[in-house]
Design a protein around this motif. Structure first.
Motif, PDB file in Angstrom:
ATOM      1  N   ILE A 181       0.837  -1.200   0.000  1.00 28.32           N
ATOM      2  CA  ILE A 181       0.000   0.000   0.000  1.00 28.32           C
ATOM      3  C   ILE A 181       0.870   1.247   0.000  1.00 28.32           C
ATOM      4  N   LEU A 182       1.924   1.239   0.806  1.00 28.84           N
ATOM      5  CA  LEU A 182       2.844   2.374   0.872  1.00 28.84           C
ATOM      6  C   LEU A 182       3.437   2.679  -0.507  1.00 28.84           C
ATOM      7  N   LEU A 183       3.932   1.658  -1.182  1.00 31.63           N
ATOM      8  CA  LEU A 183       4.585   1.871  -2.477  1.00 31.63           C
ATOM      9  C   LEU A 183       3.578   2.222  -3.569  1.00 31.63           C
ATOM     10  N   ALA A 184       2.385   1.615  -3.511  1.00 34.71           N
ATOM     11  CA  ALA A 184       1.340   1.970  -4.484  1.00 34.71           C
ATOM     12  C   ALA A 184       0.949   3.436  -4.324  1.00 34.71           C
ATOM     13  N   ASN A 185       0.833   3.895  -3.071  1.00 35.09           N
ATOM     14  CA  ASN A 185       0.547   5.308  -2.818  1.00 35.09           C
ATOM     15  C   ASN A 185       1.634   6.204  -3.390  1.00 35.09           C
ATOM     16  N   MET A 186       2.893   5.824  -3.195  1.00 36.02           N
ATOM     17  CA  MET A 186       3.995   6.644  -3.692  1.00 36.02           C
ATOM     18  C   MET A 186       4.031   6.670  -5.212  1.00 36.02           C
ATOM     19  N   GLY A 209       8.927  14.587   1.023  1.00 36.87           N
ATOM     20  CA  GLY A 209       8.775  14.184   2.414  1.00 36.87           C
ATOM     21  C   GLY A 209       7.320  14.111   2.846  1.00 36.87           C
ATOM     22  N   CYS A 210       6.537  15.095   2.419  1.00 37.57           N
ATOM     23  CA  CYS A 210       5.106  15.099   2.741  1.00 37.57           C
ATOM     24  C   CYS A 210       4.391  13.911   2.099  1.00 37.57           C
ATOM     25  N   LEU A 211       4.758  13.597   0.872  1.00 35.52           N
ATOM     26  CA  LEU A 211       4.134  12.470   0.168  1.00 35.52           C
ATOM     27  C   LEU A 211       4.430  11.150   0.868  1.00 35.52           C
ATOM     28  N   TRP A 212       5.677  10.959   1.295  1.00 42.24           N
ATOM     29  CA  TRP A 212       6.034   9.737   2.017  1.00 42.24           C
ATOM     30  C   TRP A 212       5.262   9.642   3.333  1.00 42.24           C
ATOM     31  N   ALA A 253       1.587   8.724   2.540  1.00 41.41           N
ATOM     32  CA  ALA A 253       1.533   7.331   2.075  1.00 41.41           C
ATOM     33  C   ALA A 253       1.721   6.366   3.238  1.00 41.41           C
ATOM     34  N   SER A 254       2.625   6.691   4.163  1.00 44.49           N
ATOM     35  CA  SER A 254       2.878   5.824   5.320  1.00 44.49           C
ATOM     36  C   SER A 254       1.665   5.753   6.239  1.00 44.49           C
ATOM     37  N   LEU A 266      -2.994   2.827   8.376  1.00 45.97           N
ATOM     38  CA  LEU A 266      -4.423   2.763   8.683  1.00 45.97           C
ATOM     39  C   LEU A 266      -5.008   1.417   8.280  1.00 45.97           C
ATOM     40  N   HIS A 267      -4.783   1.013   7.027  1.00 44.51           N
ATOM     41  CA  HIS A 267      -5.355  -0.246   6.538  1.00 44.51           C
ATOM     42  C   HIS A 267      -4.722  -1.458   7.225  1.00 44.51           C
ATOM     43  N   THR A 268      -3.436  -1.378   7.535  1.00 46.69           N
ATOM     44  CA  THR A 268      -2.766  -2.497   8.189  1.00 46.69           C
ATOM     45  C   THR A 268      -3.284  -2.701   9.601  1.00 46.69           C
ATOM     46  N   LEU A 269      -3.475  -1.601  10.344  1.00 49.09           N
ATOM     47  CA  LEU A 269      -3.997  -1.707  11.704  1.00 49.09           C
ATOM     48  C   LEU A 269      -5.442  -2.208  11.713  1.00 49.09           C
ATOM     49  N   LEU A 270      -6.243  -1.737  10.766  1.00 46.82           N
ATOM     50  CA  LEU A 270      -7.620  -2.227  10.669  1.00 46.82           C
ATOM     51  C   LEU A 270      -7.645  -3.716  10.336  1.00 46.82           C
ATOM     52  N   MET A 271      -6.744  -4.142   9.457  1.00 48.10           N
ATOM     53  CA  MET A 271      -6.671  -5.555   9.094  1.00 48.10           C
ATOM     54  C   MET A 271      -6.237  -6.401  10.284  1.00 48.10           C
TER      55      MET A 271
END
Length: 325
Positions: free
Chosen positions: A116-121, A157-160, A163-164, A169-174
């Motif tokens: 998810i992090l890399l797809a966002n980036m 920096g803001c984009l990273w 994305a993080s 968010l999705h990882t904690l929900l999962m």
């Protein structure tokens, strides 16, 4: 160890009524006779992908004339693509070679976070590159002040950070879900949609976050790209010479190709109702955006880019090789 069929794995999963400590990745095929072919094809794409993206990073870093915002973001995109293709494909190689399909629960969540992090980036960097093209073509007099090294670094920096946070968010929900019915994932990597389908918990919040937050993460940058290219097209149409129009369009052609590949596949997987998901179609789309697109990006950006071709030529010139030795 013999690879199990989807039916065998599914029946095993239904007999397991405890929370899963590991998952089984079916991969692209459960037929043993096809594993060698899949391994060979993906190994070739993997080697081409990591080599191509590394060469772009090295070429941009070694050529001072390419130390511009456009190539700064391109080098970051190549770095993300290098990490993208290295997150899932090596695990598939290990599973094929060891004839196992298991991935631990923790490793599965880690894979989800990184993907998810890399797809966002990828998403954000494509938007930043569109904005760069927009300023260069529509506001050339203000380009240097708005796209300075400091501005680009702060933007990155803001984009990273965004994305993080989205990936977290999705990882904690999962991580809050229970998986007590089946632990079989019909993909070659851990992904949100198939994991949600396996959960015996209430996944409505997860699905809502995918649609709302994930939709915004994809939609807003896409609208930014669309707006940038709408203004670029209007500016190009005002250029009197055909040569000037062609030069402006050729600058954006590679980027547009990558944008179409990325958004076409990722929206087909994540932004459709869960009832319309098909395992075969989703698996094919995931292969395209996880493996094929990162492999093709170096070729797309280099085939018609004379600056990149020149930088790559100098990188492998006898003089450069002699200095490295």
């Amino acid at each position: 160890m013999v690879l199990l069929s989807p039916q065998d794995l599914s029946s095993m999963g239904h007999r397991n009524h405890t929370s899963a400590s590991e998952f089984l990745l079916l991969g692209l095929s459960s037929r043993p006779e096809q594993q060698e072919l899949i391994f060979g094809v993906f190994l070739a794409m993997y080697m081409v992908g990591i080599t191509g993206n590394l060469l772009i990073i090295l070429a941009i870093g070694s050529a001072s004339r390419l130390h511009t915002p456009m190539y700064f973001f391109l080098s970051q995109l190549s770095l993300v693509d290098f990490c993208f293709i290295s997150t899932t494909v090596p695990k598939m190689f290990v599973n094929i070679q060891t004839q196992t399909q298991a991935i631990s629960y923790g490793a599965c969540l880690g894979q989800i976070y990184i993907c998810i992090l890399l797809a966002n980036m990828d998403n954000f960097l494509l938007t930043a590159m569109a904005y760069d093209h927009y300023l260069a073509i529509c506001h050339p007099l203000h380009y240097s002040s708005k796209m300075s090294l400091c501005s680009c670094t702060l933007m990155l920096g803001c984009l990273w950070a965004i994305a993080s946070l989205h990936a977290l968010l999705h990882t904690l929900l999962m991580a809050q879900l229970d998986f007590c019915v089946s632990n079989v994932i019909p993909y070659f990597f851990c992904d949100l949609i198939p994991l949600l389908q396996l959960s015996c918990s209430d996944t409505r919040l997860n699905q809502l976050m995918i649609v709302l937050v994930g939709g915004l993460i994809v939609l807003l940058p896409f609208l930014g790209i669309l707006g940038s290219y709408t203004r670029i097209a209007a500016a190009v149409l005002r250029v009197p010479s055909a040569r000037g129009k062609w030069k402006a369009l050729s600058t954006c052609g590679s980027h547009l190709t990558v944008v179409i590949l990325f958004y076409g596949t990722i929206s087909g997987v994540y932004l459709r109702p869960s009832s319309s998901h098909s395992t075969d179609k989703d698996s094919l789309a995931s292969v395209i955006y996880m493996v094929v697109t990162p492999t093709l990006n170096p070729f797309i950006y280099c085939l018609r880019n004379k600056d990149m071709q020149g930088a790559l030529g100098k990188l492998f010139s006898p003089k450069a090789l002699f200095h490295r030795l």
